[in-house]
Design an enzyme around this catalytic site. Sequence first.
Site, PDB file in Angstrom:
ATOM      1  N   HIS A 159       0.814  -1.227   0.000  1.00  0.00           N
ATOM      2  CA  HIS A 159       0.000   0.000   0.000  1.00  0.00           C
ATOM      3  C   HIS A 159       0.842   1.269   0.000  1.00  0.00           C
ATOM      4  O   HIS A 159       0.320   2.353  -0.238  1.00  0.00           O
ATOM      5  CB  HIS A 159      -0.961  -0.009   1.196  1.00  0.00           C
ATOM      6  CG  HIS A 159      -2.049  -1.028   1.046  1.00  0.00           C
ATOM      7  ND1 HIS A 159      -3.330  -0.721   0.665  1.00  0.00           N
ATOM      8  CD2 HIS A 159      -2.020  -2.373   1.159  1.00  0.00           C
ATOM      9  CE1 HIS A 159      -4.051  -1.823   0.578  1.00  0.00           C
ATOM     10  NE2 HIS A 159      -3.283  -2.849   0.885  1.00  0.00           N
ATOM     11  N   ASP A 368       3.153   9.323  -1.240  1.00  0.00           N
ATOM     12  CA  ASP A 368       1.983   8.560  -0.819  1.00  0.00           C
ATOM     13  C   ASP A 368       1.792   7.428  -1.810  1.00  0.00           C
ATOM     14  O   ASP A 368       1.915   7.643  -3.015  1.00  0.00           O
ATOM     15  CB  ASP A 368       0.746   9.479  -0.839  1.00  0.00           C
ATOM     16  CG  ASP A 368      -0.209   9.207   0.307  1.00  0.00           C
ATOM     17  OD1 ASP A 368      -0.247   8.056   0.779  1.00  0.00           O
ATOM     18  OD2 ASP A 368      -0.912  10.148   0.723  1.00  0.00           O
TER      19      ASP A 368
HETATM   20  C1  GDG Z   1      -2.368   3.893   3.045  1.00  0.00           C
HETATM   21  C2  GDG Z   1      -1.324   4.529   2.123  1.00  0.00           C
HETATM   22  C3  GDG Z   1      -2.926   4.348   0.219  1.00  0.00           C
HETATM   23  C4  GDG Z   1      -9.187   9.743   7.146  1.00  0.00           C
HETATM   24  N1  GDG Z   1      -9.615  10.493   8.167  1.00  0.00           N
HETATM   25  C5  GDG Z   1     -10.744   9.931   8.572  1.00  0.00           C
HETATM   26  C6  GDG Z   1     -11.006   8.831   7.764  1.00  0.00           C
HETATM   27  N2  GDG Z   1     -10.044   8.746   6.901  1.00  0.00           N
HETATM   28  C7  GDG Z   1     -10.009   7.744   5.835  1.00  0.00           C
HETATM   29  C8  GDG Z   1     -10.094   8.421   4.498  1.00  0.00           C
HETATM   30  C9  GDG Z   1      -9.449   7.403   3.586  1.00  0.00           C
HETATM   31  C10 GDG Z   1      -8.423   6.770   4.520  1.00  0.00           C
HETATM   32  O1  GDG Z   1      -8.794   7.054   5.859  1.00  0.00           O
HETATM   33  C11 GDG Z   1      -7.040   7.351   4.314  1.00  0.00           C
HETATM   34  O2  GDG Z   1      -6.493   6.760   3.183  1.00  0.00           O
HETATM   35  P1  GDG Z   1      -5.263   7.374   2.397  1.00  0.00           P
HETATM   36  O3  GDG Z   1      -5.109   6.583   1.185  1.00  0.00           O
HETATM   37  O4  GDG Z   1      -5.518   8.810   2.143  1.00  0.00           O
HETATM   38  O5  GDG Z   1      -3.994   7.278   3.371  1.00  0.00           O
HETATM   39  P2  GDG Z   1      -3.324   6.163   4.369  1.00  0.00           P
HETATM   40  O6  GDG Z   1      -4.112   5.979   5.595  1.00  0.00           O
HETATM   41  O7  GDG Z   1      -1.932   6.628   4.588  1.00  0.00           O
HETATM   42  O8  GDG Z   1      -3.350   4.797   3.537  1.00  0.00           O
HETATM   43  C12 GDG Z   1      -2.013   5.284   0.999  1.00  0.00           C
HETATM   44  C13 GDG Z   1      -3.837   3.575   1.159  1.00  0.00           C
HETATM   45  O9  GDG Z   1      -3.107   2.945   2.222  1.00  0.00           O
HETATM   46  C14 GDG Z   1      -4.602   2.491   0.409  1.00  0.00           C
HETATM   47  O10 GDG Z   1      -3.737   1.636  -0.259  1.00  0.00           O
HETATM   48  O11 GDG Z   1      -3.729   5.111  -0.651  1.00  0.00           O
HETATM   49  O12 GDG Z   1      -1.048   5.812   0.113  1.00  0.00           O
HETATM   50  O13 GDG Z   1      -0.471   5.401   2.867  1.00  0.00           O
HETATM   51  O14 GDG Z   1     -10.353   6.433   3.174  1.00  0.00           O
HETATM   52  O15 GDG Z   1     -11.422   8.689   4.210  1.00  0.00           O
HETATM   53  N3  GDG Z   1     -12.066   8.041   7.891  1.00  0.00           N
HETATM   54  C15 GDG Z   1     -12.947   8.366   8.873  1.00  0.00           C
HETATM   55  N4  GDG Z   1     -12.772   9.439   9.691  1.00  0.00           N
HETATM   56  C16 GDG Z   1     -11.682  10.257   9.564  1.00  0.00           C
HETATM   57  O16 GDG Z   1     -11.529  11.250  10.291  1.00  0.00           O
HETATM   58  N5  GDG Z   1     -14.031   7.590   9.034  1.00  0.00           N
END
Ligand code: GDG
Length: 459
Positions: A159, A368
Site C-alpha cells: 500500500h 503517498d
Molecule cells: C495507506 C497509504 C494508500 C481519514 N480520516 C478519517 C477517515 N479517513 C479515511 C479516508 C481514507 C483513509 O482514511 C485514508 O487513506 P489514504 O489513502 O488517504 O492514506 P493512508 O491511511 O496513509 O493509507 C495510501 C492507502 O493505504 C490504500 O492503499 O492510498 O497511500 O499510505 O479512506 O477517508 N475516515 C474516517 N474518519 C476520519 O476522520 N471515518
Amino acid sequence: MNHSKKPGRLVVVSNRVALPEQTATGGLASAMRVAMKERGGLWFGWSGKVSADAGAVKHVRDGTIDYATMDLTRADHDQFYAGFANRALWPLLHYRPDLVDYQREHLDAYFRVNALFADRLVDLLQPDDTLWVHDYHLIPLAERLRELGVTNRIGFFLHTPLPAAGLLIGLPQHRSLFEKLAAYDLVGLHTARDLRALEDYFLHEIGGAMRPGGRLRAPNGRSFRAGVFPISIETDLAAQTAREAASLEEIHQLRASLQGRALIIGVDRLDYSKGLPQRFKAYDHLLERAPQLHRQITFLQIAPPSRGSVPEYRQIRRELERAAGHINGKYAAPDWVPIRYVNQSFPHRLLAGYYRTARVALITPLRDGMNLVAKEYVACQDPKNPGVLVLSRFAGAAEELTDALLVNPADPAEVAQALERALDMPLRERRQRWRAMMDVLQKQDITAWCNSFLERLAA
Ligand code: GDG
C-alpha cells in the site's frame, strides 16, 4: 471471468483488521472492508490489542466475513510494529532514509511476528483458499507459509510506495527481507514507478533475472509476477453518501460557520509523509501574497492522530500545533480564523459532506502510495458545481488524476499559486476537469481493483 473452476474462499491477511464496530481511518482498512463485504471470507491479523495472552486466535463472525485476530505481546508490539515496521520500513518506503531507525532486535522481532502469524494462520486454511496478504508489515509471511507446506495461491499488495532501488539497499539486511517477496505468486503495487523500482531492485541490485513472460526470478530460484494495480474507492457509494450528507445538521452548521467564505479542505492521518508542515507553509505564503483573500477563505485541516507510540509522530503533532497557531496569530481577525486545525476523526458520511462543501481540496503528501482522500474528494463533488483538487505529484493518485492541479509539495510558492488558481477557476473548467477525473474513478473503482488483482492472481 472465464475460469472453469469456482474460486475458493478469499483469505485476507493484514496487520490491522477493521473489526465490524470500529471506525477505519486508514486507507487499507477502508479499502479491504469493501473488498471483504462483497466476497466474504476470512480476515486474519492483529487485533490492535497488546496482552499477555498474545497468540491466541479469537473469532468474530459478521455476515459472510469471519474475523480471526490475535493480540501481540508488549515486546512484539514495540519491536515489530512500532519498531521495525513503523520506524524503519515506513520511512524507508516513503523516501525518508534520514528517519530510518534500524535496530537488529527490531528486525528479529519482525521475522518472529511474521512466523507467529504464519503458524496461527496455517491451521485456519483450506486447500482451495486464495490468500491475499497486505502491506509492509507482512513481507516475509508467504515465505514462512511455504516453509510450512502451504501451496495455495498467495498474492501480496504493497500500500506504500516502493522507493528507488538505490534507497532500498541502504537498509541493513535488505536482501533477507525483500528477496522473500519472491515466495508470493503475485506482487501488486500502486504505480508504474513503484513497479520499476521493484524490477530494478531484483534485476540490478540483487542479481535476479527477467524470465520470458515477464516473471521475475530471484537469486534464491523462486520466480513471481509483479503488476500495477492502482487502488480505488467505492465511487458510486461515495457520491451517494455526499448527496445525502447535504441534509445533515453538521453539514448545515459547517456551511453556516463559513459565512460565504470558500472552504479549502485537507484530510490526512497525522503522518510526516503527508507533507502537512509544507502545506501550512504554502497556505501562509498564499495569505502573504494575496491579502485580497483574507476573510474570503477558510482552511480546514482534519488530521486524526496515528501511531502515537512512535516519537516522530508526537513530534510532528507538536510542530503542526505551533505552525497552525503561528498562522492564526499572524492573520486572524476577531471574526475570522484562517486555519481550523482538527485532530479528530469523523464518520465517513460527515467527511463526504465536508468534501462536498469544500471549494478546493489541498492534498500534498511528500510521498503517498495512492491517497484515497484525493479520490474520495472527487467522487463527493456536486456535478453541477464541483470543486478543484490540488494534488501532489508524488501521490500515486497523480498518475490517474491528471486533471487535478498537480504540484510539487516542497515548493510553497507553487502550491500557493495553484491554490489561487483553484479558487479562481471558472465553472466550465471546473466541470471539465471534474468530469475527466470522475470518469477514471467510475471505471477504476474498488471493485475493479479487487477483481483485477484476484483475476491476475488466479491466472
Ligand atoms: C495507506 C497509504 C494508500 C481519514 N480520516 C478519517 C477517515 N479517513 C479515511 C479516508 C481514507 C483513509 O482514511 C485514508 O487513506 P489514504 O489513502 O488517504 O492514506 P493512508 O491511511 O496513509 O493509507 C495510501 C492507502 O493505504 C490504500 O492503499 O492510498 O497511500 O499510505 O479512506 O477517508 N475516515 C474516517 N474518519 C476520519 O476522520 N471515518
